[in-house]
Enzyme design. Sequence first.
Site, PDB file in Angstrom:
ATOM      1  N   THR A  16       5.474   4.579 -25.855  1.00  0.00           N
ATOM      2  CA  THR A  16       4.485   5.668 -25.842  1.00  0.00           C
ATOM      3  C   THR A  16       4.358   6.301 -27.231  1.00  0.00           C
ATOM      4  OG1 THR A  16       6.211   7.130 -24.971  1.00  0.00           O
ATOM      5  CG2 THR A  16       4.638   6.259 -23.392  1.00  0.00           C
ATOM      6  N   ARG A  24       2.466   3.981 -15.435  1.00  0.00           N
ATOM      7  CA  ARG A  24       3.179   4.360 -14.221  1.00  0.00           C
ATOM      8  C   ARG A  24       3.878   5.708 -14.311  1.00  0.00           C
ATOM      9  NH1 ARG A  24       5.140  -0.529 -11.245  1.00  0.00           N
ATOM     10  NH2 ARG A  24       4.745  -2.313 -12.560  1.00  0.00           N
ATOM     11  N   GLN A  91      10.277  -4.509 -19.898  1.00  0.00           N
ATOM     12  CA  GLN A  91       9.219  -4.450 -18.889  1.00  0.00           C
ATOM     13  C   GLN A  91       7.852  -4.347 -19.565  1.00  0.00           C
ATOM     14  OE1 GLN A  91      11.345  -0.909 -17.169  1.00  0.00           O
ATOM     15  NE2 GLN A  91      10.765  -1.826 -15.240  1.00  0.00           N
ATOM     16  N   HIS A 111       7.569  -8.848 -17.523  1.00  0.00           N
ATOM     17  CA  HIS A 111       6.198  -8.740 -16.997  1.00  0.00           C
ATOM     18  C   HIS A 111       5.192  -9.493 -17.855  1.00  0.00           C
ATOM     19  CE1 HIS A 111       7.575  -4.756 -14.910  1.00  0.00           C
ATOM     20  NE2 HIS A 111       7.974  -5.834 -14.275  1.00  0.00           N
ATOM     21  N   CYS A 144     -12.895 -19.579 -19.164  1.00  0.00           N
ATOM     22  CA  CYS A 144     -12.194 -20.635 -19.895  1.00  0.00           C
ATOM     23  C   CYS A 144     -13.202 -21.619 -20.476  1.00  0.00           C
ATOM     24  CB  CYS A 144     -11.231 -21.358 -18.946  1.00  0.00           C
ATOM     25  SG  CYS A 144     -10.381 -22.763 -19.700  1.00  0.00           S
TER      26      CYS A 144
HETATM   27 ZN    ZN Z   1      -9.291 -23.459 -17.760  1.00  0.00          ZN
END
Ligand code: ZN
Length: 250
Positions: A16, A24, A91, A111, A144
Site C-alpha cells: 500500500t 480486501r 499473496q 495468487h 488471444c
Molecule cells: Zn489462445
Amino acid sequence: MTGPLVAILSGAGISTESGIPDYRGPTGLWRRDPEAEKLATYEYYMADPEIRRRSWQARRAVWALRPEPNAAHLAIADLDRSGVPVRVITQNVDGLHQRAGIPGRKVLELHGTTRDVVCTGCDARMPTEEVLPRLEAGEPDPACLDCGGILKTATVMFGQELDPLVLGQAAAIARACEVMIAVGTSLQVYPAAGLVDIAVDGGARLIIVNAEPTPYDGLAGEVIREPIGTSLPAVLHRLRRQYEEREASS
Ligand code: ZN
C-alpha cells in the site's frame, strides 16, 4: 539447501505504501463496493464482456500509477543480498518483491501475477507489456491473437484453484524456516493462515508486522503495528546482525 532461515509471508499491506490499493482491507474497495469483487471472480469474468472491460480498466488504473518497490521490499532484497537465506511467500500479484531485486526463484506468488497475461483458451502466456498497448489503443477486452480466446492476467481469481506446486513449496518453506515474518497480511484467509500454523508447529519464531490485529498475534514472539516501510527494515536489520554474530561465533 541451507535454510530458509527467514521466511517472509507478505500481503497487501506491504504494497500500500507503493500506492497499490488493498482491495480486501478494512477500507478496501471490495468492502465499499461488493460488486467490484466480481471483477476478480473467474465465473463472472468468463461470462461477461462488461466485467472483463471493467477488470482491465481497474488493472490499467493500477499500472498507470507505475508503482515502485518501497523501503520494505528493498529491505527484504537487501537481507537476501547480505547472505541470510531468505524466501518470500506473497499473496500479492504486483511483482514488487522481484522488482526490488530479490531473485524470482526465491519468491513464491500464491495468487499469481499481473506481470503476465494468459489465454484461457490455449494457455498461451505472454508478458503484460505485450497486451497493454492494445488496451491503450482502445481494445476494451483484447482476445488471444492465436486462438481468439479470452485473455486474463496470470492471477488466481476467486473461483480458481491455487497452484498445488506453489502451495507445496510454500508449505516446505514454512516447515523449514527458523523465523517467519508475516507482514501486511490479516492472516484471516487460507492459505496464509495455514502456513503460519505450519511454521509455528515446526518451531519457528513468528513475527507479525501488521496495522490491524490478526488471529495469530497470541502465537507471535513479537507483534509490530508501526508503518511497514519503517518497521520492517528495522526488524530485518536486527535479524541480519544476529545471523552475522552467530556465523562469526560458529
Ligand atoms: Zn489462445
